[in-house]
Design an enzyme around this catalytic site. Structure first.
Site, short mmCIF file in Angstrom:
data_model
loop_
_atom_site.label_atom_id
_atom_site.label_comp_id
_atom_site.label_asym_id
_atom_site.label_seq_id
_atom_site.Cartn_x
_atom_site.Cartn_y
_atom_site.Cartn_z
CG ASP A 29 -2.04 0.98 1.15
OD1 ASP A 29 -3.19 0.56 1.02
OD2 ASP A 29 -1.76 2.20 1.21
CB SER A 92 -10.23 6.09 -1.31
OG SER A 92 -9.13 5.23 -1.11
CG HIS A 97 -8.52 -2.39 -2.55
ND1 HIS A 97 -9.43 -1.65 -3.26
CD2 HIS A 97 -8.33 -1.74 -1.38
CE1 HIS A 97 -9.78 -0.59 -2.55
NE2 HIS A 97 -9.13 -0.63 -1.40
#
Ligand code: DGP
Length: 111
Positions: A29, A92, A97
């Site tokens: 990330d 977002s 995911h």
């Protein structure tokens, strides 16, 4: 094609992958919330986990087996997995995911 995770999956954005198969990819990330914070995604675009379950249940299952393998590779004795679905739940990026988080204690219930 404006989806950022499709661009990563299509290798239009150089990324290093922690796991790759025919259907699934994993990468770190950009804004880690834990010492280990990996995103595991289906290569094919799907907006969220529920839609992925309908479209390709094997890919959804593989998100979890990939997370399990990465957690073992990183020596985690426990980890948290999460899907945010919808902006009100904190989603977002609207390409499904799985967040894999580990390496620190986690509170329950989550904030
Ligand atoms: P969510 O809020 O559940 O939709 O999570 C989206 C995550 O994606 C967030 O933790 C930040 C991460 N992210 C956004 N853009 C990029 C990117 O271009 N590269 C990587 N590696 N991560 C990204």
């Amino acid at each position: 094609m404006t989806c950022i995770f499709c661009k990563i999956a299509n290798k239009e954005i150089p990324s290093s992958f922690l796991y790759e198969s025919e259907k699934v990819l994993a990468f770190n990330d950009l804004t880690p919330q834990a010492p280990v914070h990996v995103l595991v995604i289906p290569k094919a675009h799907c907006e969220n986990a529920g839609e992925l379950a309908q479209a390709d249940p094997l890919a959804l299952a593989e998100l979890f087996t990939a997370a399990m393998q990465i957690a073992a590779d990183r020596g985690l004795d426990g980890y948290r997995t999460a899907f945010n679905t919808g902006a009100s739940a904190g989603q977002s990026v609207f390409h499904a995911h799985l967040h894999l988080l580990g390496g620190r204690p986690f509170a329950w219930p989550p904030g």
